[in-house]
Design an enzyme around this catalytic site. Structure first.
Site, PDB file in Angstrom:
ATOM      1  N   GLN A 149     -24.588 -30.683  17.923  1.00  0.00           N
ATOM      2  CA  GLN A 149     -23.583 -29.870  17.233  1.00  0.00           C
ATOM      3  C   GLN A 149     -22.232 -30.590  17.252  1.00  0.00           C
ATOM      4  OE1 GLN A 149     -22.148 -26.762  19.640  1.00  0.00           O
ATOM      5  NE2 GLN A 149     -21.615 -25.380  17.989  1.00  0.00           N
ATOM      6  N   SER A 152     -16.632 -29.323  18.112  1.00  0.00           N
ATOM      7  CA  SER A 152     -15.386 -29.453  18.888  1.00  0.00           C
ATOM      8  C   SER A 152     -14.729 -30.813  18.673  1.00  0.00           C
ATOM      9  CB  SER A 152     -15.661 -29.293  20.379  1.00  0.00           C
ATOM     10  OG  SER A 152     -16.273 -28.062  20.628  1.00  0.00           O
ATOM     11  N   GLU A 267     -25.531 -19.913  19.174  1.00  0.00           N
ATOM     12  CA  GLU A 267     -25.166 -20.610  20.410  1.00  0.00           C
ATOM     13  C   GLU A 267     -24.849 -19.607  21.527  1.00  0.00           C
ATOM     14  OE1 GLU A 267     -21.574 -22.957  20.146  1.00  0.00           O
ATOM     15  OE2 GLU A 267     -22.210 -24.246  21.786  1.00  0.00           O
ATOM     16  N   GLU A 401     -12.613 -16.487  28.149  1.00  0.00           N
ATOM     17  CA  GLU A 401     -11.401 -15.833  27.635  1.00  0.00           C
ATOM     18  C   GLU A 401     -11.538 -15.572  26.135  1.00  0.00           C
ATOM     19  OE1 GLU A 401     -11.416 -18.610  29.436  1.00  0.00           O
ATOM     20  OE2 GLU A 401     -10.550 -17.939  31.331  1.00  0.00           O
TER      21      GLU A 401
HETATM   22  C1  FAD Z   1     -21.155 -28.461  29.000  1.00  0.00           C
HETATM   23  C2  FAD Z   1     -20.478 -28.371  27.652  1.00  0.00           C
HETATM   24  C3  FAD Z   1     -21.198 -28.663  26.514  1.00  0.00           C
HETATM   25  C4  FAD Z   1     -20.577 -28.602  25.256  1.00  0.00           C
HETATM   26  N1  FAD Z   1     -21.319 -28.937  24.159  1.00  0.00           N
HETATM   27  C5  FAD Z   1     -20.715 -28.939  22.940  1.00  0.00           C
HETATM   28  C6  FAD Z   1     -21.430 -29.377  21.785  1.00  0.00           C
HETATM   29  O1  FAD Z   1     -22.609 -29.763  21.859  1.00  0.00           O
HETATM   30  N2  FAD Z   1     -20.809 -29.393  20.598  1.00  0.00           N
HETATM   31  C7  FAD Z   1     -19.511 -28.971  20.446  1.00  0.00           C
HETATM   32  O2  FAD Z   1     -19.014 -28.981  19.324  1.00  0.00           O
HETATM   33  N3  FAD Z   1     -18.792 -28.542  21.540  1.00  0.00           N
HETATM   34  C8  FAD Z   1     -19.362 -28.531  22.763  1.00  0.00           C
HETATM   35  N4  FAD Z   1     -18.650 -28.129  23.879  1.00  0.00           N
HETATM   36  C9  FAD Z   1     -17.236 -27.787  23.708  1.00  0.00           C
HETATM   37  C10 FAD Z   1     -16.899 -26.329  23.930  1.00  0.00           C
HETATM   38  O3  FAD Z   1     -17.295 -25.555  22.821  1.00  0.00           O
HETATM   39  C11 FAD Z   1     -15.389 -26.271  24.173  1.00  0.00           C
HETATM   40  O4  FAD Z   1     -15.151 -26.925  25.412  1.00  0.00           O
HETATM   41  C12 FAD Z   1     -14.863 -24.861  24.250  1.00  0.00           C
HETATM   42  O5  FAD Z   1     -14.944 -24.232  22.991  1.00  0.00           O
HETATM   43  C13 FAD Z   1     -13.398 -24.821  24.739  1.00  0.00           C
HETATM   44  O6  FAD Z   1     -12.597 -25.707  24.029  1.00  0.00           O
HETATM   45  P1  FAD Z   1     -11.646 -26.743  24.783  1.00  0.00           P
HETATM   46  O7  FAD Z   1     -12.481 -27.468  25.800  1.00  0.00           O
HETATM   47  O8  FAD Z   1     -10.970 -27.562  23.750  1.00  0.00           O
HETATM   48  O9  FAD Z   1     -10.591 -25.864  25.595  1.00  0.00           O
HETATM   49  P2  FAD Z   1      -9.266 -25.215  25.000  1.00  0.00           P
HETATM   50  O10 FAD Z   1      -9.556 -24.551  23.721  1.00  0.00           O
HETATM   51  O11 FAD Z   1      -8.188 -26.254  25.012  1.00  0.00           O
HETATM   52  O12 FAD Z   1      -8.938 -24.104  26.082  1.00  0.00           O
HETATM   53  C14 FAD Z   1      -8.243 -24.369  27.316  1.00  0.00           C
HETATM   54  C15 FAD Z   1      -8.085 -23.061  28.060  1.00  0.00           C
HETATM   55  O13 FAD Z   1      -7.266 -22.143  27.288  1.00  0.00           O
HETATM   56  C16 FAD Z   1      -7.939 -20.906  27.118  1.00  0.00           C
HETATM   57  N5  FAD Z   1      -7.654 -20.360  25.782  1.00  0.00           N
HETATM   58  C17 FAD Z   1      -7.622 -21.047  24.610  1.00  0.00           C
HETATM   59  N6  FAD Z   1      -7.340 -20.212  23.586  1.00  0.00           N
HETATM   60  C18 FAD Z   1      -7.215 -18.975  24.101  1.00  0.00           C
HETATM   61  C19 FAD Z   1      -6.920 -17.698  23.547  1.00  0.00           C
HETATM   62  N7  FAD Z   1      -6.742 -17.533  22.234  1.00  0.00           N
HETATM   63  N8  FAD Z   1      -6.867 -16.634  24.394  1.00  0.00           N
HETATM   64  C20 FAD Z   1      -7.045 -16.801  25.742  1.00  0.00           C
HETATM   65  N9  FAD Z   1      -7.325 -17.989  26.325  1.00  0.00           N
HETATM   66  C21 FAD Z   1      -7.394 -19.061  25.519  1.00  0.00           C
HETATM   67  C22 FAD Z   1      -9.423 -21.246  27.239  1.00  0.00           C
HETATM   68  O14 FAD Z   1     -10.193 -20.118  27.607  1.00  0.00           O
HETATM   69  C23 FAD Z   1      -9.401 -22.332  28.313  1.00  0.00           C
HETATM   70  O15 FAD Z   1      -9.379 -21.740  29.590  1.00  0.00           O
HETATM   71  C24 FAD Z   1     -19.227 -28.194  25.138  1.00  0.00           C
HETATM   72  C25 FAD Z   1     -18.513 -27.868  26.291  1.00  0.00           C
HETATM   73  C26 FAD Z   1     -19.115 -27.970  27.548  1.00  0.00           C
HETATM   74  C27 FAD Z   1     -18.299 -27.637  28.767  1.00  0.00           C
END
Ligand code: FAD
Length: 432
Positions: A149, A152, A267, A401
């Site tokens: 996928q 991100s 998902e 969150e």
């Molecule tokens: C093991 C693993 C596998 C993954 N596999 C995939 C994959 O195959 N393909 C893919 O596309 N993605 C994948 N991901 C990515 C995953 O979808 C993102 O990590 C996730 O959506 C969070 O985005 P970010 O890491 O950019 O954190 P951010 O969006 O930067 O968030 C940082 C913090 O801010 C908080 N936050 C952000 N916005 C808000 C809001 N509006 N209200 C309250 N709190 C908020 C979040 O909860 C978090 O604590 C994977 C992640 C992990 C950990």
């Protein structure tokens, strides 16, 4: 090890596919599937299932064994029995599917290619063309084409709709440039579902299009990222002029956000354990194993430990029943609802507590251990590895969150989060 017989004495199979359909009486379906198990599931696995369930099966069946045997399962149609024959299934209805599940359950036949089954397939079913479904679904079922996928990005995780990867039209093709991150199994995958911006001049959710990208091409570079345990599961993916035929676009140009919601909902169900891909827990094992381990050691005599075990065991049972209810609703044709987010929030937190308890049961051995392994990854005790992996459960598939926001807005009807840039074209929105 394998017992890959293709002759079939039980179900009148064609090319390994069982002769079952929506009109097969339930008793016949059970008999045919039992016959298939007897003929095709290796005897050592069947004996282990009878002796000690999933844990005993794990002792006699390696991951490699399972992958080598899997084509037999893939050809049978039993991996996704409710999908039609043209899509790699059997075309059975809910009652036959439930009968099939109950015959297969003791043998712990997990579905491989979960991102194909749970993430790509829902988008193809909801928004793909018939040609796309016939082309891509059967190899997903048979685990012949692995999927990942590509959603991100470094600047677009929770706020996925702000993604910046560009796709520009070039005749019958699209040229894709950008960077994706956290892409699970991209290093193993043949295809990825991809979101890219096709129109920066409209609001962020409107200018996105959904594509199916062949990863085996010059414009795609996959760079693995090690986990905290040292294992490689996810990657950075650099797209530099990658080409995607227009026939591999799913849905209309600019309608990718709607298509993506089918994938995101699949998902959330997968991560919460309510999906069809057999992923009931990501990281560690369940409470049955913990209870067995505690009984084998003096920890069972500690009433506080017993109380903690019973607390997580009860929650795990309730989670399992709730997931069964969600799965039954999906099988009955009801669209996935916000219960996916509720399950995701609960399962992420629950599994982290279960795996912490598993590590706690090890006592001092959780912090220092002896091992003959040559790498740190291989030396980690199973429980410690499971506990470390489970830390991602409240992030992957959308953070806790953000899923609470979804529950607040779509279940409780609370006001939407304020977004001062809601009506602004994507190109005018400030980005970090
Ligand atoms: C093991 C693993 C596998 C993954 N596999 C995939 C994959 O195959 N393909 C893919 O596309 N993605 C994948 N991901 C990515 C995953 O979808 C993102 O990590 C996730 O959506 C969070 O985005 P970010 O890491 O950019 O954190 P951010 O969006 O930067 O968030 C940082 C913090 O801010 C908080 N936050 C952000 N916005 C808000 C809001 N509006 N209200 C309250 N709190 C908020 C979040 O909860 C978090 O604590 C994977 C992640 C992990 C950990």
């Amino acid at each position: 090890m394998t017992d890959d017989r293709t002759d079939d004495s039980t179900g009148g199979a064609t090319d390994g596919r069982l002769a079952l359909d929506a009109d097969t009486p339930i008793d016949d379906a059970v008999r045919i599937v039992e016959g298939w198990v007897a003929d095709h599931v290796p005897g050592a696995w069947r004996d282990a299932a009878e002796r000690g369930g999933a844990a005993a099966i794990r002792d006699v069946r390696t991951r490699d064994d399972y992958e080598r045997w899997y084509p037999v399962f893939g050809r049978s149609g039993l991996v996704a029995p409710m999908w039609t024959v043209a899509y790699g299934g059997l075309g059975v209805a809910g009652p036959q599917a439930r009968a099939i599940d109950s015959v297969l359950a003791p043998f712990n036949l997990g579905r491989l290619n979960p991102l194909g089954l749970n993430l790509a397939a829902p988008a193809l079913f909801a928004h793909g063309t018939e040609d796309q479904r016939r082309r891509y679904l059967p190899p997903i079922v048979r685990n012949e084409e692995i999927w990942c996928q590509l959603f991100s990005e470094p600047g677009a995780g929770s706020d996925l709709a702000s993604l910046a990867t560009r796709a520009e039209r070039d005749g019958d093709e699209w040229i894709v440039t950008g960077q994706k991150v956290w892409t699970t199994w991209a290093h193993l995958a043949d295809f990825g579902v991809l979101l890219a911006r096709t129109d920066p001049g409209v609001t962020k959710r409107k200018g996105i299009t959904y594509f199916l990208v062949d990863l085996h091409q010059a414009g795609v570079e996959v760079r693995p990222l090690p986990h905290i345990t040292g294992e490689i599961d996810f990657n950075e993916v650099y797209l530099d002029g990658a080409r995607v035929p227009d026939g591999q676009r799913v849905g209309e140009v600019g309608d990718g956000w709607r298509v993506a919601n089918a994938t995101l909902s699949g998902e959330r169900q997968m991560v919460s354990g309510s999906g069809s891909g057999g992923v009931d827990r990501i990281g560690g094992s369940g409470t049955e194993r913990l209870i067995r381990r505690a009984r084998e050691t003096a920890r069972w005599d500690d009433p506080v430990v017993r109380q903690e075990l019973m607390r997580v065991h009860s929650e795990e049972r309730i989670r399992g029943w709730t997931n069964q209810r969600v799965r039954a609703g999906l099988k009955a044709g009801r669209p996935p609802g916000p219960e996916g987010s509720i399950g995701k929030v609960h399962q992420g937190d629950l599994n982290q507590r279960i795996q912490l308890l598993a590590t706690d049961l090890l006592g001092p051995a959780a912090t220092a251990w002896e091992s003959d392994a040559t790498t740190y990854t291989d030396s980690l005790p199973y429980e410690v590895k499971g506990m470390l992996r489970s830390r991602a459960n409240t992030i992957e598939g959308g953070t806790t969150e953000v899923n609470k926001n979804i529950v607040a807005e779509r279940v409780l009807g609370l006001p939407r989060e304020p977004d001062p840039w809601h009506d602004a074209p994507w190109r005018d929105v400030p980005r970090g």
